[in-house]
Design a protein around this motif. Structure first.
Motif, PDB file in Angstrom:
ATOM      1  N   SER A 157       5.017  20.032  -6.412  1.00 43.53           N
ATOM      2  CA  SER A 157       4.563  18.644  -6.510  1.00 43.53           C
ATOM      3  C   SER A 157       4.586  18.223  -7.974  1.00 43.53           C
ATOM      4  N   ALA A 158       4.285  16.947  -8.211  1.00 40.67           N
ATOM      5  CA  ALA A 158       4.232  16.465  -9.591  1.00 40.67           C
ATOM      6  C   ALA A 158       3.144  17.183 -10.379  1.00 40.67           C
ATOM      7  N   GLU A 159       2.055  17.527  -9.662  1.00 42.06           N
ATOM      8  CA  GLU A 159       0.973  18.237 -10.338  1.00 42.06           C
ATOM      9  C   GLU A 159       1.286  19.723 -10.499  1.00 42.06           C
ATOM     10  N   GLN A 160       2.178  20.213  -9.633  1.00 38.30           N
ATOM     11  CA  GLN A 160       2.515  21.629  -9.680  1.00 38.30           C
ATOM     12  C   GLN A 160       4.047  21.770  -9.633  1.00 38.30           C
ATOM     13  N   PRO A 161       4.732  21.362 -10.725  1.00 43.45           N
ATOM     14  CA  PRO A 161       6.193  21.411 -10.736  1.00 43.45           C
ATOM     15  C   PRO A 161       6.695  22.856 -10.776  1.00 43.45           C
ATOM     16  N   VAL A 162       7.987  22.972 -10.423  1.00 40.57           N
ATOM     17  CA  VAL A 162       8.648  24.281 -10.453  1.00 40.57           C
ATOM     18  C   VAL A 162       9.777  24.211 -11.469  1.00 40.57           C
ATOM     19  N   ILE A 187       9.805  18.459  -8.704  1.00 44.34           N
ATOM     20  CA  ILE A 187       8.416  18.033  -8.475  1.00 44.34           C
ATOM     21  C   ILE A 187       8.140  17.756  -6.991  1.00 44.34           C
ATOM     22  N   ARG A 188       9.051  18.180  -6.105  1.00 42.81           N
ATOM     23  CA  ARG A 188       8.798  18.016  -4.673  1.00 42.81           C
ATOM     24  C   ARG A 188       9.512  19.128  -3.901  1.00 42.81           C
ATOM     25  N   GLU A 189       9.026  19.390  -2.696  1.00 47.20           N
ATOM     26  CA  GLU A 189       9.661  20.399  -1.855  1.00 47.20           C
ATOM     27  C   GLU A 189      11.029  19.897  -1.385  1.00 47.20           C
ATOM     28  N   ILE A 190      11.988  20.802  -1.311  1.00 48.02           N
ATOM     29  CA  ILE A 190      13.340  20.476  -0.821  1.00 48.02           C
ATOM     30  C   ILE A 190      13.588  21.295   0.443  1.00 48.02           C
ATOM     31  N   PRO A 191      13.838  20.667   1.566  1.00 51.83           N
ATOM     32  CA  PRO A 191      14.051  21.425   2.808  1.00 51.83           C
ATOM     33  C   PRO A 191      15.393  22.158   2.787  1.00 51.83           C
ATOM     34  N   PRO A 192      15.528  23.207   3.569  1.00 51.74           N
ATOM     35  CA  PRO A 192      16.813  23.913   3.633  1.00 51.74           C
ATOM     36  C   PRO A 192      17.897  23.038   4.268  1.00 51.74           C
ATOM     37  N   GLY A 193      19.142  23.270   3.834  1.00 57.10           N
ATOM     38  CA  GLY A 193      20.289  22.550   4.392  1.00 57.10           C
ATOM     39  C   GLY A 193      20.546  21.192   3.805  1.00 57.10           C
ATOM     40  N   LYS A 194      19.717  20.773   2.862  1.00 58.68           N
ATOM     41  CA  LYS A 194      19.859  19.430   2.296  1.00 58.68           C
ATOM     42  C   LYS A 194      21.136  19.338   1.455  1.00 58.68           C
ATOM     43  N   ASN A 195      21.937  18.277   1.691  1.00 54.15           N
ATOM     44  CA  ASN A 195      23.124  17.969   0.885  1.00 54.15           C
ATOM     45  C   ASN A 195      24.171  19.092   0.888  1.00 54.15           C
ATOM     46  N   ILE A 196      24.220  19.861   1.976  1.00 58.28           N
ATOM     47  CA  ILE A 196      25.259  20.878   2.132  1.00 58.28           C
ATOM     48  C   ILE A 196      26.064  20.563   3.394  1.00 58.28           C
ATOM     49  N   THR A 197      27.373  20.448   3.240  1.00 57.31           N
ATOM     50  CA  THR A 197      28.251  20.266   4.397  1.00 57.31           C
ATOM     51  C   THR A 197      28.637  21.647   4.910  1.00 57.31           C
TER      52      THR A 197
END
Length: 424
Positions: free
Chosen positions: A79-84, A143-153
């Motif tokens: 998150s914005a408070e807990q970035p990676v 700063i946010r979670e990214i789900p699996p499979g995003k933006n992959i063809t």
């Protein structure tokens, strides 16, 4: 026997319907054979075989965005408070392969279309990231979670291995060429173009480059037919004009039938229209298919077959010549090319203007097709006589007017045959 009786005996004209005339032609359709051409030469040709995918497409997992290939688990509770912060360990431009294994806590800068590293399961778009450099090490901040499979063809997203790509009989255009190129088909199996000879007759004809002379006209039908043949998928061959000497004329036609798949004559000769055809079809090796059709224009359109080759005698009048080709020669060429629907497409439409002419034969009237409040409307050409040439260029349909003693009123339903230039 007087001359009139002799002429009637010679022609034996028995009128049949246009549909019956077409039915007599189609049994003599023989496929033209297959050849392989370079993909750069395949546009407009007819595909001779079904084409199947030799591999899936995409062949590898590819990035749909410019961004970073990562392991989605690294963004859990982000998150914005807990970035990676993920260390950027690789750069993967389009066309290159990943060079470094992606481990937890790392990322690879990646471009659109590039291969996604096997270990990564998602791509975060560039606009959702911030790059940071600490102690000489480059990181990407999320700063946010990214789900699996995003933006992959995924592999095979568009086409699976073995899927049918193209159907036999389709006409090759830009979309088909894109498919062929994508799957590495540098040579394409296409139907051989039927070879079509065109011969004009008539002492009144001038070559197109000759100056105009009183009482004569330029030979427009030959060039019109050549264009129609090419549009239909054939290869036209413009031969010498048929002379008035019947022996020589018969020789020319016989040689043409021996050398080409289809032979078309247009017009008559000064010793009598269609005398050449009438003499030719009397031979034991020639079968007359028809020599009169219940249609206007072009009622005396004639067809015969010799050794499996079709000979058409079309009218010398431009309008009748044009219609005769569209109704009889075009479907023959289409059949030879293996096209599943060789005849002109038929639609039902509303007549947009009165057609007052009475007739005892079916008329195929040149006209234009428009869309009005969502329904097709057809408008007859103002000049549709057999001899009229100028309205051919403005027509995209043949309006089918059945025999009538009263004419047809605007608003009535009619059938129309769509020509190759029809917009829809």
């Amino acid at each position: 026997m007087n001359k009139e009786a002799s002429t009637g005996d010679k022609f034996h004209r028995q009128a049949i319907s246009a549909a019956a005339a077409q039915a007599r032609i189609m049994p003599f359709v023989a496929t033209s054979g297959i050849e392989r051409v370079k993909i750069t030469e395949s546009a407009g040709r007819i595909l001779a075989e079904d084409i199947y995918a030799p591999h899936p497409y995409p062949y590898f997992r590819r990035s749909g965005m410019d961004g970073y290939a990562i392991i989605s688990g690294d963004t859990q509770n982000c998150s914005a408070e807990q970035p990676v912060l993920l260390e950027v360990v690789d750069q993967i431009p389009c066309g290159s392969l990943p060079a470094i294994q992606i481990l937890p806590g790392t990322a690879a800068r990646i471009m659109t279309g590039a291969k996604v590293p096997d270990e990564a399961d998602t791509v975060v778009m560039l606009e959702m990231t911030e790059q940071k450099v600490q102690d000489g090490v480059t990181y990407v901040k999320l700063i946010r979670e990214i789900p699996p499979g995003k933006n992959i063809t995924p592999v095979g997203f568009e086409v699976a291995d073995g899927d049918k790509l193209l159907d036999k009989g389709c006409k090759i255009s830009a979309g088909e060429i894109s498919v062929l190129a994508t799957f590495g088909l540098a040579e394409v199996p296409v139907m051989r173009r039927p070879q079509v000879a065109v011969l004009s007759t008539g002492s009144e004809l001038l070559k197109v480059e000759e100056p105009l002379q009183d009482g004569k006209i330029r030979n427009s039908n030959t060039y019109m037919l050549a264009c129609q043949i090419a549009e239909a998928g054939g290869e036209p061959h413009l031969l010498e004009a048929i002379p008035d000497q019947l022996d020589r004329a018969r020789q020319i036609i016989s040689e043409a039938l021996a050398s080409y798949d289809i032979v078309i004559t247009t017009g008559g000769v000064s010793v009598g229209d269609y005398d050449i055809m009438a003499d030719l079809v009397k031979g034991p090796d020639v079968e007359l298919l028809f020599n009169k059709v219940m249609m206007r224009p072009g009622s005396v359109t004639t067809a015969a077959v010799q050794d499996g080759k079709l000979l058409f005698a079309l009218s010398g009048n431009p309008g009748a010549c044009f219609v005769g080709f569209e109704l009889f020669v075009r479907p023959l060429i289409g059949g030879m090319l293996g096209r599943p629907q060789p005849f002109l497409p038929e639609i039902e439409a509303e007549l947009g203007a009165d057609y007052p002419k009475i007739n005892n034969f079916t008329r195929f009237v040149r006209g234009r097709l428009e869309l009005s409040t969502g329904k097709p409307v057809v408008y007859p050409a103002l000049l549709d006589e057999s001899s009229v040439m100028i309205t051919i260029k403005d027509s995209d349909v043949l309006i089918v007017i059945p025999p009538t003693t009263t004419g047809i009123q605007a608003g009535e339903k009619v059938k129309a045959l769509k020509l190759s230039g029809a917009a829809w």
